[in-house]
Write an enzyme that holds these catalytic residues in place. Structure first.
Site, PDB file in Angstrom:
ATOM      1  N   HIS A 225      20.020   5.925 -11.976  1.00 18.14           N
ATOM      2  CA  HIS A 225      19.102   6.212 -10.874  1.00 18.14           C
ATOM      3  C   HIS A 225      18.496   7.589 -11.003  1.00 18.14           C
ATOM      4  CE1 HIS A 225      19.849   2.601  -8.735  1.00 18.14           C
ATOM      5  NE2 HIS A 225      21.136   2.791  -8.758  1.00 18.14           N
TER       6      HIS A 225
ATOM      7  N   GLU B  90       0.823  -1.209   0.000  1.00 17.06           N
ATOM      8  CA  GLU B  90       0.000   0.000   0.000  1.00 17.06           C
ATOM      9  C   GLU B  90       0.860   1.263   0.000  1.00 17.06           C
ATOM     10  OE1 GLU B  90      -0.292  -2.674   1.847  1.00 17.06           O
ATOM     11  OE2 GLU B  90      -2.328  -3.044   2.524  1.00 17.06           O
ATOM     12  N   LEU B  91       1.971   1.218   0.753  1.00 20.39           N
ATOM     13  CA  LEU B  91       2.813   2.413   0.841  1.00 20.39           C
ATOM     14  C   LEU B  91       3.423   2.732  -0.518  1.00 20.39           C
ATOM     15  CD1 LEU B  91       3.982   4.635   2.576  1.00 20.39           C
ATOM     16  CD2 LEU B  91       5.825   3.107   3.249  1.00 20.39           C
ATOM     17  N   LYS B  92       3.896   1.695  -1.209  1.00 22.44           N
ATOM     18  CA  LYS B  92       4.485   1.891  -2.542  1.00 22.44           C
ATOM     19  C   LYS B  92       3.494   2.582  -3.481  1.00 22.44           C
ATOM     20  CE  LYS B  92       5.358  -0.672  -6.704  1.00 22.44           C
ATOM     21  NZ  LYS B  92       6.700  -0.212  -7.071  1.00 22.44           N
TER      22      LYS B  92
ATOM     23  N   TRP C 281      20.195 -12.582  -2.758  1.00 26.04           N
ATOM     24  CA  TRP C 281      18.898 -11.913  -2.864  1.00 26.04           C
ATOM     25  C   TRP C 281      17.723 -12.890  -2.742  1.00 26.04           C
ATOM     26  CZ3 TRP C 281      20.168  -7.933  -7.349  1.00 26.04           C
ATOM     27  CH2 TRP C 281      21.069  -6.988  -6.844  1.00 26.04           C
TER      28      TRP C 281
HETATM   29  C1  LIG Z   1      19.370  -4.258  -9.093  1.00 26.72           C
HETATM   30  N1  LIG Z   1      18.572  -4.264  -7.907  1.00 26.72           N
HETATM   31  C2  LIG Z   1      17.924  -5.400  -7.501  1.00 26.72           C
HETATM   32  C3  LIG Z   1      18.094  -5.818  -6.171  1.00 26.72           C
HETATM   33  N2  LIG Z   1      17.486  -6.922  -5.724  1.00 26.72           N
HETATM   34  C4  LIG Z   1      16.734  -7.638  -6.571  1.00 26.72           C
HETATM   35  N3  LIG Z   1      16.141  -8.765  -6.132  1.00 26.72           N
HETATM   36  N4  LIG Z   1      16.555  -7.278  -7.856  1.00 26.72           N
HETATM   37  C5  LIG Z   1      17.133  -6.172  -8.362  1.00 26.72           C
HETATM   38  O1  LIG Z   1      16.963  -5.870  -9.549  1.00 26.72           O
HETATM   39  N5  LIG Z   1      18.858  -5.099  -5.337  1.00 26.72           N
HETATM   40  C6  LIG Z   1      19.581  -3.952  -5.777  1.00 26.72           C
HETATM   41  C7  LIG Z   1      18.858  -3.274  -6.872  1.00 26.72           C
HETATM   42  C8  LIG Z   1      17.601  -2.648  -6.365  1.00 26.72           C
HETATM   43  N6  LIG Z   1      16.901  -2.047  -7.416  1.00 26.72           N
HETATM   44  C9  LIG Z   1      15.591  -2.267  -7.709  1.00 26.72           C
HETATM   45  C10 LIG Z   1      15.090  -1.587  -8.793  1.00 26.72           C
HETATM   46  C11 LIG Z   1      13.763  -1.741  -9.146  1.00 26.72           C
HETATM   47  C12 LIG Z   1      12.950  -2.574  -8.415  1.00 26.72           C
HETATM   48  C13 LIG Z   1      11.544  -2.690  -8.836  1.00 26.72           C
HETATM   49  O2  LIG Z   1      11.161  -2.041  -9.768  1.00 26.72           O
HETATM   50  N7  LIG Z   1      10.720  -3.468  -8.170  1.00 26.72           N
HETATM   51  C14 LIG Z   1       9.340  -3.576  -8.579  1.00 26.72           C
HETATM   52  C15 LIG Z   1       8.841  -4.976  -8.401  1.00 26.72           C
HETATM   53  C16 LIG Z   1       9.463  -5.880  -9.421  1.00 26.72           C
HETATM   54  C17 LIG Z   1       8.541  -7.006  -9.684  1.00 26.72           C
HETATM   55  O3  LIG Z   1       8.633  -8.035  -9.086  1.00 26.72           O
HETATM   56  N8  LIG Z   1       7.603  -6.798 -10.536  1.00 26.72           N
HETATM   57  C18 LIG Z   1       6.577  -7.774 -10.839  1.00 26.72           C
HETATM   58  C19 LIG Z   1       5.250  -7.276 -10.285  1.00 26.72           C
HETATM   59  C20 LIG Z   1       4.893  -5.976 -10.913  1.00 26.72           C
HETATM   60  C21 LIG Z   1       3.680  -5.348 -10.240  1.00 26.72           C
HETATM   61  O4  LIG Z   1       3.814  -4.624  -9.279  1.00 26.72           O
HETATM   62  N9  LIG Z   1       2.510  -5.593 -10.768  1.00 26.72           N
HETATM   63  C22 LIG Z   1       1.344  -4.935 -10.279  1.00 26.72           C
HETATM   64  C23 LIG Z   1       0.402  -4.697 -11.426  1.00 26.72           C
HETATM   65  C24 LIG Z   1       1.058  -3.814 -12.446  1.00 26.72           C
HETATM   66  C25 LIG Z   1       0.101  -3.393 -13.533  1.00 26.72           C
HETATM   67  O5  LIG Z   1      -0.983  -3.921 -13.665  1.00 26.72           O
HETATM   68  O6  LIG Z   1       0.503  -2.479 -14.237  1.00 26.72           O
HETATM   69  C26 LIG Z   1       0.688  -5.837  -9.253  1.00 26.72           C
HETATM   70  O7  LIG Z   1       1.061  -7.021  -9.172  1.00 26.72           O
HETATM   71  O8  LIG Z   1      -0.143  -5.314  -8.513  1.00 26.72           O
HETATM   72  C27 LIG Z   1       6.473  -7.946 -12.347  1.00 26.72           C
HETATM   73  O9  LIG Z   1       7.115  -7.199 -13.086  1.00 26.72           O
HETATM   74  O10 LIG Z   1       5.777  -8.843 -12.755  1.00 26.72           O
HETATM   75  C28 LIG Z   1       8.495  -2.635  -7.773  1.00 26.72           C
HETATM   76  O11 LIG Z   1       7.441  -2.299  -8.317  1.00 26.72           O
HETATM   77  O12 LIG Z   1       8.835  -2.260  -6.659  1.00 26.72           O
HETATM   78  C29 LIG Z   1      13.446  -3.248  -7.331  1.00 26.72           C
HETATM   79  C30 LIG Z   1      14.781  -3.098  -6.965  1.00 26.72           C
END
Ligand SMILES: CN1c2c(nc(N)[nH]c2=O)NC[C@@H]1CNc1ccc(C(=O)N[C@@H](CCC(=O)N[C@@H](CCC(=O)N[C@@H](CCC(=O)O)C(=O)O)C(=O)O)C(=O)O)cc1
Ligand SMILES: N[C@@H](CCS)C(=O)O
Ligand SMILES: [Zn+2]
Length: 769
Positions: free
Chosen positions: A709, A17-19, A576
């Site tokens: 970034h 929710e915060l995100k 990770w």
């Molecule tokens: C390189 N980095 C990473 C780290 N650790 C990881 N495990 N992975 C990494 O890439 N550590 C160091 C850095 C940290 N940097 C980042 C950069 C960006 C993110 C990020 O963008 N995280 C996303 C979540 C990623 C994910 O799992 N996405 C899923 C789910 C997407 C989603 O939210 N879907 C929504 C619906 C969307 C829609 O309808 O439009 C939902 O499910 O509700 C996916 O792509 O399928 C984030 O959003 O925070 C993290 C670390």
């Protein structure tokens, strides 16, 4: 008297929710008031969970709209002057500016300070050895500290109005200074301590007035190899803080106290928290050294992993302490629960058998409750709970899903040559040049292209069952084709497929490997609004089928230029994920390495001649104590080499690292023997590269020239300047030109311009060569 508490609790919310609220606020869709309402709702819910679990206090001060270190920057009034904030800027707007910077346009494109109407965000770096990133406080000769924010007091008032007893969690003054950075050479941040103590003392008095019962001061740096002056400063600081009108709990975690143990026990505070998971061997000495009247808080439940606790083993360690201590004994997770998901036991994506083996933050609080009752009222009072926990543990230990003898046998059979390429680098480099005929200063990117809303929406629809697998695959193939067209139009030399099909560079592989499970809601904050869902590595790792070959060969079929295959390395997958605790990490790393090695060999056989094995977490995995570095570096670098060494001489093997300072492990990085390494260097203005030059790094290297970034687009001139700095320390023939890291968080418009400038800079470099 036995009490329970937690050092901190996850803040992002079960459904993130915060995100979502933060991102809506940043897009201008909700105002600050609406965002504050979401924050207050999450805090209230999380405190209610702590109260339901019977904790003696709720923890206040662990909530943050972006990062808890950034909260302290505002709390102690040390927002860097370079941001040039005016009276009209609200505290919340200033906070987000510190975190995210101000985008600004310049004709010359060179980043400068606030006077020109913009400022780069505070630097972000890893919180100790976790995958959480904090914002780095900046100190210079003009830094002054004052008690400047009432947010924390407001949160205490909120908790009190909800009827909770409150323990406030703060970063201690020495850890706060240590985690910051000196922005000018003329200061030593330790000299700022006296000035910083004034607002700390004022705050402690106000917290008492606001109704807080305890204040927890986190000093995790007590588990590091500290310079003598810093150790001495603890006594000075806590002599002052110890006069506070309310009791202080000094909290240490992540690492043993070692030479700081007796000092920590003697400081004039009311209690000490220790990490009994990572430093359990010190419990006995701490119990000996800590005056009997003080509270001993034992971090008995693992705050860094998700396995259900072995309650019998915990009780065996706690019972003698409970019997002999005169002062209160507190039970807690080893560290803040920020690093684990909120709940796992009911997660729909994890099968019921496995779910029973796990504990998220909420379930860990229940474990504390059982332990407390067992200690206070006898094991009979919780016999059912203890039986259930025992059964889950037995099931995990004896499960056939955990062990695969063939995997263990393959690891055991790895010979001494398994981590060596067939020929030395110069021979390989010649074979690769004959094959690819790349120009000087070859251009490439790090792998990911923008994860657009369209890509995420397609994947979400696929996962909900609303988009058929074939349609999802077709959509991702179209995204890959579009990324290839973009790169050809830009004129890049080595292309990537763009990683559209990956939700995350680790979770994606976890989903396809045996031995991993993944959750639906197991989110953990990575930085700001960004989260990750670490897979659960519960058993021996095997690769049932190729994981990336179809996507990479599709991409290669669309272009005559070399297409770089893209894999995540074993140490990063290990680091990770939530990993098993029933065998050494080194063994698990080798199992993953073999799976990645097989994938690399399959990519090569399918005609992919350049393969990248990302290891951004290699540095992060370094133990916090230097004495433990050699053993870790030995197995971690071997795991990488096992993954990377199955390919032929004329296959070019890249690796990539980011988010860290590498200079202290350069020999080990060189020993990885990757043909090309790309690293994040632009934010440090190429300073990070100096070490590589001084070390005479032998293989090819791509120093990042585009800070991914930041929304700021570097001009060709900026990039040229950075490459000239690079060429000052690394021979030009070794240099590649590339961004700092992947582009998944950026938009296409900015990416296109930045990469066009990068290609132009490479053209100018070649023309001048
Ligand atoms: C390189 N980095 C990473 C780290 N650790 C990881 N495990 N992975 C990494 O890439 N550590 C160091 C850095 C940290 N940097 C980042 C950069 C960006 C993110 C990020 O963008 N995280 C996303 C979540 C990623 C994910 O799992 N996405 C899923 C789910 C997407 C989603 O939210 N879907 C929504 C619906 C969307 C829609 O309808 O439009 C939902 O499910 O509700 C996916 O792509 O399928 C984030 O959003 O925070 C993290 C670390
Ligand atoms: N290949 C990954 C590396 C991130 S560290 C990416 O480009 O996102
Ligand atoms: Zn990276």
């Amino acid at each position: 008297m036995i009490k329970t508490h937690t050092l901190g609790y996850p803040r992002i919310g079960l459904q993130r929710e915060l995100k979502f609220a933060l991102e809506r606020h940043w897009r201008g869709e909700i105002d600050a008031g609406a965002l504050e309402t979401v924050g207050a709702g999450l805090r209230a819910r999380h405190w209610a969970e702590q109260a339901d679990a019977g904790l003696d206090f709720v923890t206040v001060g662990d909530f943050a709209f972006y990062d808890h270190v950034a909260n302290h920057i505002q709390l102690f009034g040390c927002e860097p002057a370079r941001f040039g904030f005016g009276d009209g800027d609200t505290a919340l707007a200033r906070y987000f500016t510190l975190a995210r910077g101000v985008a600004h346009e310049h004709a010359h494109g060179v980043c400068c300070g606030a006077a020109a109407g913009g400022a780069a965000a505070l630097e972000m770096t890893k919180w100790f050895d976790t995958n959480y990133h904090y914002l780095v406080p900046e100190f210079d000769a003009s830094t002054r500290f004052t008690l400047a924010s009432s947010r924390l007091l407001g949160e205490v008032a909120q908790a009190r109005s909800l009827g909770h007893r409150v323990k406030v969690a703060l970063i201690g003054p020495l850890s706060f200074l240590w985690l910051g950075k000196e922005k000018s050479a003329d200061i030593d941040r330790l000299d700022l301590l006296e000035d910083l103590l004034t607002p700390y003392c004022a705050l402690l008095a106000q917290l008492k007035q606001a109704g807080a019962d305890w204040v927890q001061l986190d000093e995790p740096i007590l588990g590091l190899d500290l310079p003598g002056a810093w150790i001495l400063a603890f006594e000075r600081a806590y002599r002052t803080l110890g006069t506070a009108p309310l009791p202080l709990l000094l909290a240490t975690y992540f690492s043993p106290l070692e030479e700081n143990l007796s000092m920590a026990c003697k400081l004039p505070v009311a209690g000490l928290h220790v990490d009994a998971v990572r430093a359990g061997h010190e419990l006995q000495s701490i119990a000996d050294w800590l005056p009997g009247t003080k509270v001993l808080s034992v971090g008995i439940v693992d705050g860094r992993n998700i396995w259900r606790a072995d309650l019998d083993a915990a009780l065996a360690r706690l019972q003698p302490l409970a019997a002999r201590r005169r002062g209160e004994l507190w039970l807690a997770p080893s560290c803040s629960l920020l690093h684990v998901p909120l709940r796992l036991r009911e997660d729909a994506a994890i099968d019921p058998e496995l779910r029973g083996w796990l504990a998220g933050a909420r379930e860990k609080l229940d474990e504390l409750k059982v332990l407390r009752r067992a200690l206070a009222d006898g094991e009979g009072s919780v016999s059912l709970e203890l039986r259930e926990a025992r059964a889950a543990l037995d099931a995990r230990r004896s499960s056939e899903r955990v062990r695969r003898p063939a995997v263990a046998a393959r690891v055991a059979a790895l010979g001494p040559g398994a981590d060596r390429r067939a020929s030395p680098y110069p021979v390989r480099a010649a074979a690769q040049q004959a094959r690819f005929k790349l120009p000087p200063y070859p251009t490439t990117t790090i792998g990911s292209f923008p994860q657009t809303a369209q890509i995420r929406a397609a994947r979400a629809a696929f996962k909900r069952g609303e988009l058929a697998a074939a349609d999802y695959e077709a959509a991702m193939r179209r995204e890959i084709a579009a990324a290839v067209r973009e790169q050809e139009a830009l004129g890049l030399d080595v292309l990537v497929h763009g990683e559209a099909e990956r939700n995350d560079m680790v979770e994606y592989f976890g989903e396809q490997l045996d031995g991993f499970a993944f959750s639906a809601d197991g989110w953990v904050q990575s930085y700001g609004s960004r989260c990750v869902k670490p897979p659960v590595l519960f058993g021996d790792v095997a690769r049932p089928a190729a994981m990336t070959v179809a996507w990479s060969t599709h991409a290669q079929s669309l272009t005559a230029r070399p297409m770089k295959g893209m894999l995540t390395g074993p140490v990063t997958i290990l680091q990770w994920s939530f990993v098993r605790d029933d065998q050494p990490r080194s063994t698990t790393a080798l199992q993953i390495a073999l799976a990645i090695r097989d994938e690399a060999v399959d990519l090569e056989a399918a005609g992919i001649g350049i393969i990248q094995v990302d290891e951004p977490a290699l540095r992060e995995g370094l133990p916090l104590r230097r004495a433990a570095w050699p053993a870790y570096l030995d197995w971690a670098t071997r795991a990488f080499r096992v993954a990377a060494s199955g390919v032929r001489d004329d296959t070019q093997l890249h690796t990539h690292m980011c988010y860290a300072e590498f200079n202290d492990i350069l020999p080990q990085i060189a020993a990885l023997d990757a043909d090309v390494i790309t690293i994040e260097t632009s934010r440090s203005d190429m300073e990070l590269l100096r070490g590589f030059g001084a070390y005479a790094y032998p293989n090819a290297i791509g120093p990042g020239v585009y800070d991914i970034h930041s929304p700021r687009v570097p001009s060709a001139r900026d990039i040229l300047r950075l490459m000239h700095k690079a060429a000052d320390v690394i021979p030009a023939r070794q240099l590649w030109v590339n961004p700092d890291c992947g582009l998944k968080t950026r938009g296409w418009a900015e990416t296109r311009v930045a990469l066009a400038n990068m290609v132009e800079a490479a053209r100018l470099l070649r023309a001048a060569a």
